[in-house]
Motif scaffolding. Structure first.
Motif, PDB file in Angstrom:
ATOM      1  N   LEU A 198      41.568  49.086  43.192  1.00  0.00           N
ATOM      2  CA  LEU A 198      40.802  50.293  42.886  1.00  0.00           C
ATOM      3  C   LEU A 198      39.324  50.091  43.181  1.00  0.00           C
ATOM      4  O   LEU A 198      38.673  50.957  43.779  1.00  0.00           O
ATOM      5  CB  LEU A 198      40.971  50.673  41.410  1.00  0.00           C
ATOM      6  N   TYR A 199      38.794  48.956  42.756  1.00  0.00           N
ATOM      7  CA  TYR A 199      37.384  48.658  43.007  1.00  0.00           C
ATOM      8  C   TYR A 199      37.100  48.692  44.505  1.00  0.00           C
ATOM      9  O   TYR A 199      36.094  49.263  44.951  1.00  0.00           O
ATOM     10  CB  TYR A 199      37.038  47.287  42.424  1.00  0.00           C
ATOM     11  N   ARG A 226      33.094  45.526  35.215  1.00  0.00           N
ATOM     12  CA  ARG A 226      31.885  44.918  34.643  1.00  0.00           C
ATOM     13  C   ARG A 226      31.477  43.640  35.389  1.00  0.00           C
ATOM     14  O   ARG A 226      30.436  43.064  35.100  1.00  0.00           O
ATOM     15  CB  ARG A 226      32.105  44.611  33.164  1.00  0.00           C
ATOM     16  N   HIS A 227      32.339  43.221  36.338  1.00  0.00           N
ATOM     17  CA  HIS A 227      32.031  42.021  37.116  1.00  0.00           C
ATOM     18  C   HIS A 227      31.231  42.384  38.364  1.00  0.00           C
ATOM     19  O   HIS A 227      31.257  43.528  38.835  1.00  0.00           O
ATOM     20  CB  HIS A 227      33.321  41.310  37.534  1.00  0.00           C
ATOM     21  N   ASP A 238      35.501  50.024  34.113  1.00  0.00           N
ATOM     22  CA  ASP A 238      34.674  49.435  33.055  1.00  0.00           C
ATOM     23  C   ASP A 238      35.493  49.211  31.795  1.00  0.00           C
ATOM     24  O   ASP A 238      35.350  48.187  31.111  1.00  0.00           O
ATOM     25  CB  ASP A 238      33.486  50.334  32.743  1.00  0.00           C
ATOM     26  N   GLY A 239      36.357  50.182  31.474  1.00  0.00           N
ATOM     27  CA  GLY A 239      37.195  50.045  30.286  1.00  0.00           C
ATOM     28  C   GLY A 239      38.147  48.870  30.397  1.00  0.00           C
ATOM     29  O   GLY A 239      38.395  48.160  29.409  1.00  0.00           O
ATOM     30  N   ARG A 267      38.348  36.731  41.592  1.00  0.00           N
ATOM     31  CA  ARG A 267      39.478  36.832  40.666  1.00  0.00           C
ATOM     32  C   ARG A 267      40.716  37.364  41.380  1.00  0.00           C
ATOM     33  O   ARG A 267      41.839  36.902  41.151  1.00  0.00           O
ATOM     34  CB  ARG A 267      39.093  37.727  39.485  1.00  0.00           C
ATOM     35  N   ALA A 268      40.520  38.356  42.247  1.00  0.00           N
ATOM     36  CA  ALA A 268      41.653  38.911  42.992  1.00  0.00           C
ATOM     37  C   ALA A 268      42.282  37.860  43.896  1.00  0.00           C
ATOM     38  O   ALA A 268      43.515  37.734  43.966  1.00  0.00           O
ATOM     39  CB  ALA A 268      41.195  40.113  43.817  1.00  0.00           C
TER      40      ALA A 268
END
Length: 247
Positions: A106-107, A153-154, A147-148, A162-163
């Motif tokens: 999504l990001y 937030r990264h 964000d939720g 991380r991915a």
């Protein structure tokens, strides 16, 4: 025959939603016949999300719940060959893909540089008066969800680091096996393929694609699955077939 309500086909792949693609891949894996109804607005789904199915008068939403429902109804045995420990590993990978890698995807589409192409693919058919409003509202909602969840937030580098840790775990575990859990396909393969296809086969750039393009085994897996499940979209590359033969 069941009816599958899912997003329209865009960007040259069966579905831009890994959840919709997971369901359709699984249906083809187990040879359940289905019709497709394309829905652009997920709010029309019973849980405000896509996909969902109608089976006569029964409506089932959420990809995993749909698959569980169909497994029970049709006595599908695609996972019966797995041991209890293998089922636990497969479930852990499913959760990692759906609850973690999904947010990096999504990001990549809604926040990173691909937003322009994503907006064009999803909203180009809107009336002119809405083109400046609907995409902005949708992007704002996605950013709020990111964000939720925490992924949003990264920093950009942290998101992709991380991915790619997820992708390395998958590549390492797959090794030279034909399917993630061994010599036979299982439900987790539909999930894995849905994400690989959405990273490798779309005309969008990302560090995730860059990483996967260095992994011969995962690229071969993706092309093999695409050729098997969606031959109308993909044909296995001859170089990958040669690589598999050499292995």
């Amino acid at each position: 025959m069941i009816t599958v309500y899912q997003y329209p086909r865009l960007l040259g792949i069966p579905n831009m939603s890994p959840f919709c693609l997971k369901l359709e891949a699984w249906l083809r894996m187990v040879d359940i016949k289905y019709d497709i109804r394309e829905v652009a607005d997920p709010r029309k789904g019973p849980k405000g999300k896509l996909p969902f199915i109608k089976d006569d008068e029964i409506v089932v939403a959420d990809t995993s719940m749909i698959i569980d429902y169909l497994k029970k109804k049709h006595s599908i045995q695609i996972d019966d060959h797995l041991t209890l420990s293998e089922r636990a590993v497969a479930l852990a990978f499913e959760r990692m893909l759906d609850e973690h890698l999904y947010w990096a995807l999504l990001y990549n589409r809604w926040v990173d540089d691909n937003w322009v192409k994503t907006k064009e693919a999803l909203f180009s058919t809107l009336p002119v008066v809405l083109k400046g409003i609907v995409p902005a509202v949708a992007q704002k909602n996605i950013k709020s969800e990111l964000d939720g969840h925490g992924m949003g937030r990264h920093s950009r580098d942290e998101v992709y680091e991380r991915a790619n840790q997820d992708l390395k775990a998958l590549t390492d575990f797959l090794a030279d096996k034909p399917y993630l859990m061994g010599d036979q396909p299982s439900t987790v393969d539909a999930t894995l393929y849905a994400y690989l296809c959405n990273i490798l086969e779309v005309p969008l750039r990302s560090p995730m694609k860059d990483y996967l393009n260095k992994c011969k085994n995962i690229r071969a897996y993706n092309e093999r699955m695409g050729a098997q499940l969606f031959p109308e979209f993909f044909r296995q590359d001859e170089s990958e077939e040669a690589w598999l033969t050499e292995r």
